[in-house]
Design a protein around this motif. Structure first.
Motif, PDB file in Angstrom:
ATOM      1  N   GLY A 126       0.806  -1.219   0.000  1.00  0.00           N
ATOM      2  CA  GLY A 126       0.000   0.000   0.000  1.00  0.00           C
ATOM      3  C   GLY A 126       0.832   1.258   0.000  1.00  0.00           C
TER       4      GLY A 126
ATOM      5  N   GLU B 194      -6.173   5.481   2.582  1.00  0.00           N
ATOM      6  CA  GLU B 194      -5.459   4.703   1.570  1.00  0.00           C
ATOM      7  C   GLU B 194      -6.123   4.920   0.213  1.00  0.00           C
ATOM      8  OE1 GLU B 194      -2.963   3.534  -0.033  1.00  0.00           O
ATOM      9  OE2 GLU B 194      -2.389   2.132   1.579  1.00  0.00           O
TER      10      GLU B 194
ATOM     11  N   LEU C  50      -0.521   8.565  -4.084  1.00  0.00           N
ATOM     12  CA  LEU C  50      -1.644   8.625  -3.150  1.00  0.00           C
ATOM     13  C   LEU C  50      -2.371   9.966  -3.272  1.00  0.00           C
ATOM     14  CD1 LEU C  50      -3.287   7.285  -1.003  1.00  0.00           C
ATOM     15  CD2 LEU C  50      -1.583   7.941   0.710  1.00  0.00           C
TER      16      LEU C  50
ATOM     17  N   ARG D 118       0.358   4.054   1.975  1.00  0.00           N
ATOM     18  CA  ARG D 118       0.654   4.582   3.322  1.00  0.00           C
ATOM     19  C   ARG D 118       1.832   3.881   3.998  1.00  0.00           C
ATOM     20  NH1 ARG D 118      -4.756   4.655   6.751  1.00  0.00           N
ATOM     21  NH2 ARG D 118      -4.568   2.463   6.188  1.00  0.00           N
TER      22      ARG D 118
END
Length: 524
Positions: free
Chosen positions: A103, A219, A152, A105
């Motif tokens: 991911g 996320e 992101l 994050r």
């Protein structure tokens, strides 16, 4: 609101814009304000990099730093400036797999850990070898965080503000640049080694904030959908884009479009793995553009100012430390103002216009800078030296129109989700190679041929202008998925059809929710 009625007979983008609530602005909606605050936490990743560029410039103007490390010259000085990017090279093999695997994050947090460790070692170092090692760690962590953070930002932004926010990512390079410039200007008056250790401490601030706060950032919904977590993706979109309303037409349209685009990419074997970057004509065109703008961003003459402005000052007779640091600090503020201004014009003026205007302006003013540098070197004319400073400022005004705000945002928006992390890694890798080359070659060339070295960049800037004219594709006023599909011809048509189908499905789901009070069909 009848979603299907809006979409039918129109492009997906037109339908998308009609779905935006005109009363939901960033300044009057609490959740969009919160979202943008979290995105600022991601945007300051670029500050660490900008801080480093100005820090090395400023340190070379400090007698305390020069004396502590025995006045680094030649190859040693080149290594000191290049080692951060060598560290980045070491991190690039891991960055896309972390971003796509665990991911966005967690990847940012891991990068922050390395950068905090590097800043701590740089602050406490007792010899040049420790200083070099510290900068390697900073570069390694930065390669991981800077792969995940801008993606992101792009993937979670409220769609109306995505172009501006993603363009601000690289723009905030100058926020770190300003802090480094002015803190160094102040600490240079400390007559001991803390004159350069204090700025080294400040370099860790963005990473420390991210270490503690990044887990509160949402996320990426696209990452969540790719991992089969559709319910969580829908909840994230609804919470931040529609005050928690999972039946909001805009949210449902975004959600369906994301699912459709990712499904299309996963079903196409040609869009899987590193070979996919060059497997199709559209992908090859993407990579040519991405590699080119990455290289151009560091090889347009700006590398001389970013890392060796002190040496440039020396060639035109400006040797006073205070004056050098003052000009460096003012230049950083000037750059930030122009870059922020350009970031908010990307959808108004278009990417192509900004790129071409930027390249043409840089070519003109770098040529004038070269002429004035020659006049000072040959005739010792004081007015020519002053003109060089003026032309450096004008050169950067045009550089900041495109090559500060657009290189990251344009790269991310032309890449489809399945290739975004890998393609962006190639972009960052290209920048590091260009920087390493510049940081080794520039001091040697400036020492041996002085102002004549500028002529190389004059010719290169002319080439850049011609290249951009033929290759840059306009992408303004398109959704992220549509922009990514723009290079693929047939896939774009399929996305158009899928978007209309998605809108119809969204309308059915919205009506079903109104009738039954539940939301069918969302995978947990």
């Amino acid at each position: 609101m009848a979603v299907g009625a809006v979409i039918t007979g129109s492009s997906p983008h037109e339908g998308f814009m009609h779905l935006v609530d005109p009363n939901r602005k960033w300044y009057n909606n609490r959740r969009i304000i919160i979202l943008n605050a979290w995105l600022v936490l991601l945007l300051i990743t670029a500050s660490t990099n900008g801080f480093d560029g100005s820090l090395m410039n400023s340190l070379q103007s400090m007698d305390q730093w020069e004396n502590f490390f025995n006045t680094p010259q030649g190859g040693t000085l080149g290594l000191l400036n290049a080692i951060q990017n060598i560290g980045s090279l070491a991190g690039y093999p891991f960055a896309p797999y972390l971003s796509d695997g665990i991911g966005r994050r967690p990847s940012i947090w891991i990068g922050a850990v390395f950068m905090i460790a590097g800043s701590a070692l740089q602050t406490a170092c007792q010899n040049i070898h420790q200083f070099i090692g510290a900068r390697f760690l900073i570069g390694f962590g930065l390669s991981i965080a800077s792969n995940a953070a801008p993606m992101l930002v792009t993937e979670v932004s409220y769609p109306v503000y995505r172009p501006q926010l993603s363009s601000l990512y690289n723009t905030l390079w100058y926020s770190g640049n300003i802090i480094a410039s002015w803190s160094s200007f102040g600490t240079a008056r400390i007559n001991n080694e803390w004159s350069w250790r204090i700025p080294s401490v400040l370099q860790a601030i963005p990473s420390v904030l991210q270490f503690f706060l990044v887990w509160f950032v949402p996320e990426s919904p696209r990452y969540l959908v790719s991992k089969g977590k559709e319910a969580k993706a829908l909840h994230t979109l609804a919470y931040y884009h529609a005050d928690g309303d999972e039946t909001d037409p805009l949210v449902l349209y975004e959600f369906e479009e994301i699912k459709t685009a990712i499904r299309m990419e996963q079903e196409a074997k040609k869009n899987v793995g590193w070979k996919a970057l060059v497997a199709t004509r559209g992908n090859r065109k993407r990579m040519v553009i991405i590699i080119a703008i990455g290289w151009f961003s560091q090889w347009s003459g700006n590398g001389l100012v970013s890392y060796y402005l002190t040496k440039v000052f020396d060639t035109i007779g400006i040797t006073d430390t205070d004056i050098q640091l003052l000009i460096t600090g003012i230049l950083a503020i000037w750059n930030l103002c122009w870059a922020v201004f350009a970031s908010f014009q990307v959808d108004r003026w278009g990417r192509r216009f900004l790129f071409l205007t930027s390249a043409a302006g840089m070519t003109l003013f770098f040529t004038l800078q070269t002429i004035c540098s020659a006049q000072y070197a040959i005739h010792g004319t004081p007015s020519a030296a002053h003109a060089v400073i003026a032309f450096i400022f004008l050169f950067y005004a045009f550089y900041d129109l495109a090559f500060t705000p657009l290189i990251v945002s344009y790269t991310l928006e032309i890449l489809p989700y399945s290739l975004r992390a890998k393609g962006f890694n190639v972009f960052n890798f290209t920048i590091s190679i260009a920087l390493i080359f510049n940081q080794y070659v520039n001091p040697i060339a400036l020492k041996n041929i002085g102002w004549k070295y500028y002529i190389v960049y004059c010719c290169w800037l002319a080439f850049e202008t011609v290249f951009l004219y033929f290759f840059v594709v306009e992408t303004k006023n398109r959704t992220l998925e549509e922009t990514a599909a723009l290079f693929d011809g047939e896939d774009l048509e399929k996305l158009h059809e899928a978007a209309r189908a998605a809108a119809a499905a969204a309308e059915v789901r919205h009506e079903d929710y109104d009738e039954k009070g539940s939301d069918p069909g969302i995978k947990a």
